[in-house]
Design a protein around this motif. Structure first.
Motif, mmCIF file in Angstrom:
data_model
loop_
_atom_site.group_PDB
_atom_site.id
_atom_site.type_symbol
_atom_site.label_atom_id
_atom_site.label_comp_id
_atom_site.label_asym_id
_atom_site.label_seq_id
_atom_site.Cartn_x
_atom_site.Cartn_y
_atom_site.Cartn_z
ATOM 1 N N GLU A 39 -6.082 -0.412 -7.858
ATOM 2 C CA GLU A 39 -5.544 1.023 -7.515
ATOM 3 C C GLU A 39 -4.141 1.375 -8.557
ATOM 4 O O GLU A 39 -4.187 2.419 -8.854
ATOM 5 C CB GLU A 39 -5.393 1.411 -6.134
ATOM 6 C CG GLU A 39 -4.873 2.889 -5.800
ATOM 7 C CD GLU A 39 -4.751 3.035 -4.429
ATOM 8 O OE1 GLU A 39 -4.172 4.208 -3.879
ATOM 9 O OE2 GLU A 39 -5.016 2.212 -3.541
ATOM 10 N N GLN A 40 -3.389 0.864 -8.295
ATOM 11 C CA GLN A 40 -2.138 0.832 -9.061
ATOM 12 C C GLN A 40 -2.466 0.722 -10.604
ATOM 13 O O GLN A 40 -1.938 2.045 -11.170
ATOM 14 C CB GLN A 40 -1.074 -0.192 -8.720
ATOM 15 C CG GLN A 40 0.390 -0.042 -9.511
ATOM 16 C CD GLN A 40 1.301 -1.171 -9.261
ATOM 17 O OE1 GLN A 40 0.936 -2.299 -8.716
ATOM 18 N NE2 GLN A 40 2.559 -0.848 -9.573
ATOM 19 N N ASN A 41 -3.085 -0.042 -11.082
ATOM 20 C CA ASN A 41 -3.527 0.240 -12.502
ATOM 21 C C ASN A 41 -4.035 1.536 -13.042
ATOM 22 O O ASN A 41 -3.943 1.968 -13.833
ATOM 23 C CB ASN A 41 -4.068 -1.133 -13.048
ATOM 24 C CG ASN A 41 -3.207 -2.324 -12.901
ATOM 25 O OD1 ASN A 41 -1.907 -2.351 -12.631
ATOM 26 N ND2 ASN A 41 -3.904 -3.279 -12.810
ATOM 27 N N ARG A 103 1.007 1.442 3.722
ATOM 28 C CA ARG A 103 1.317 0.239 3.518
ATOM 29 C C ARG A 103 2.092 0.045 2.077
ATOM 30 O O ARG A 103 1.411 0.700 1.032
ATOM 31 C CB ARG A 103 -0.053 -0.585 3.303
ATOM 32 C CG ARG A 103 -0.543 -1.122 4.798
ATOM 33 C CD ARG A 103 -1.572 -2.003 4.971
ATOM 34 N NE ARG A 103 -1.929 -2.371 6.130
ATOM 35 C CZ ARG A 103 -3.027 -3.110 6.723
ATOM 36 N NH1 ARG A 103 -3.715 -3.558 5.422
ATOM 37 N NH2 ARG A 103 -3.383 -3.354 7.512
ATOM 38 N N THR A 104 2.946 -0.758 1.700
ATOM 39 C CA THR A 104 3.396 -1.243 0.707
ATOM 40 C C THR A 104 3.237 -2.773 0.314
ATOM 41 O O THR A 104 3.643 -3.508 1.175
ATOM 42 C CB THR A 104 5.198 -0.686 0.837
ATOM 43 O OG1 THR A 104 5.317 0.531 0.777
ATOM 44 C CG2 THR A 104 5.519 -1.186 -0.613
ATOM 45 N N ASP A 105 2.652 -2.892 -0.612
ATOM 46 C CA ASP A 105 2.213 -4.467 -0.922
ATOM 47 C C ASP A 105 3.589 -5.006 -1.396
ATOM 48 O O ASP A 105 4.630 -4.246 -1.742
ATOM 49 C CB ASP A 105 1.148 -4.595 -1.967
ATOM 50 C CG ASP A 105 1.252 -4.155 -3.313
ATOM 51 O OD1 ASP A 105 2.707 -3.701 -3.677
ATOM 52 O OD2 ASP A 105 0.248 -3.606 -4.106
ATOM 53 N N ARG A 106 3.586 -6.362 -1.846
ATOM 54 C CA ARG A 106 4.607 -7.157 -2.382
ATOM 55 C C ARG A 106 5.182 -6.561 -3.683
ATOM 56 O O ARG A 106 6.253 -7.196 -4.157
ATOM 57 C CB ARG A 106 4.365 -8.490 -2.456
ATOM 58 C CG ARG A 106 3.105 -8.978 -3.293
ATOM 59 C CD ARG A 106 2.977 -10.642 -3.224
ATOM 60 N NE ARG A 106 1.732 -10.974 -3.848
ATOM 61 C CZ ARG A 106 1.195 -12.222 -4.020
ATOM 62 N NH1 ARG A 106 1.988 -13.090 -3.791
ATOM 63 N NH2 ARG A 106 0.423 -12.248 -4.663
ATOM 64 N N TYR A 107 4.553 -5.926 -4.389
ATOM 65 C CA TYR A 107 4.774 -5.490 -5.704
ATOM 66 C C TYR A 107 5.448 -3.922 -5.518
ATOM 67 O O TYR A 107 5.716 -3.420 -6.610
ATOM 68 C CB TYR A 107 3.743 -5.219 -6.870
ATOM 69 C CG TYR A 107 3.041 -6.648 -6.877
ATOM 70 C CD1 TYR A 107 3.570 -7.835 -7.441
ATOM 71 C CD2 TYR A 107 1.699 -7.162 -6.156
ATOM 72 C CE1 TYR A 107 3.023 -9.049 -7.423
ATOM 73 C CE2 TYR A 107 1.027 -8.234 -6.182
ATOM 74 C CZ TYR A 107 1.826 -9.313 -7.068
ATOM 75 O OH TYR A 107 1.133 -10.590 -7.049
ATOM 76 N N GLY A 108 5.425 -3.506 -4.411
ATOM 77 C CA GLY A 108 6.002 -2.170 -4.003
ATOM 78 C C GLY A 108 5.020 -0.997 -4.153
ATOM 79 O O GLY A 108 5.724 0.144 -4.315
ATOM 80 N N PHE A 109 3.751 -1.350 -4.498
ATOM 81 C CA PHE A 109 2.900 -0.095 -4.478
ATOM 82 C C PHE A 109 2.549 0.172 -3.240
ATOM 83 O O PHE A 109 2.073 -0.492 -2.235
ATOM 84 C CB PHE A 109 1.543 -0.659 -5.289
ATOM 85 C CG PHE A 109 0.648 0.512 -5.677
ATOM 86 C CD1 PHE A 109 1.016 1.427 -6.318
ATOM 87 C CD2 PHE A 109 -0.389 0.513 -4.905
ATOM 88 C CE1 PHE A 109 0.078 2.635 -6.684
ATOM 89 C CE2 PHE A 109 -1.366 1.619 -5.059
ATOM 90 C CZ PHE A 109 -0.871 2.831 -6.180
#
Length: 153
Positions: A39-41, A103-109
């Motif tokens: 999703e981030q990409n 929710r925020t993942d470990r990459y900050g997204f």
């Protein structure tokens, strides 16, 4: 064709790599995408760079199969009433909105999720096909509306 392999689909250097490659690019498409786009990409490529990603997300091929599209126990195939924001499961009980979550993942997204829950599945004859949860628990759906919008159809 040029490509790079990145260990994680959300890896920060991947986004930086895409941004560097698209800087000044004239193409409307981005084929230098992670094999299973996240999703981030997708968000970075579509919103920031106004390009179309050409490589599909990880479950795309599975979702194209007839068995997947016709499986009545998958929430993607359930009827959704947009006005009242509820889903109807195969046995027709309403599955209503329970809560929102961020929710925020470990990459900050950051992802914005909606959780739906059925009222009572304990007496449903279809619950064995519908969920892997214990018989006493209700069916819970997690929906990411941003990803649903970004996913190519």
């Amino acid at each position: 064709m040029y490509f790079q392999i990145h260990r994680y689909p959300y890896f920060t250097s991947f986004i930086e790599h895409i941004e560097a490659k698209l800087l000044g690019a004239t193409s409307l498409y981005c084929s230098r995408c992670w094999i299973s786009c996240s999703e981030q990409n997708y968000e970075t490529i579509i919103d920031t760079h106004e390009r179309t990603p050409l490589i599909t997300y990880s479950t795309y091929l599975k979702e194209q199969k007839i068995a997947y599209k016709q499986n009545p126990f998958l929430p993607q195939n359930w009827f959704y009433e947009e006005d009242s924001d509820i889903y109807l499961c195969p046995n027709n009980p309403k599955i209503s909105l329970r809560n929102y979550n961020v929710r925020t993942d470990r990459y900050g997204f950051t992802r914005y999720l909606k959780y739906y829950e059925s009222k009572d599945c304990s007496f449903c004859s279809l619950s064995a096909n519908c969920t892997l949860a214990k018989k006493e628990s209700n069916r819970i759906l997690q929906k990411n509306s941003s990803w649903s919008i970004l996913k190519p159809t």
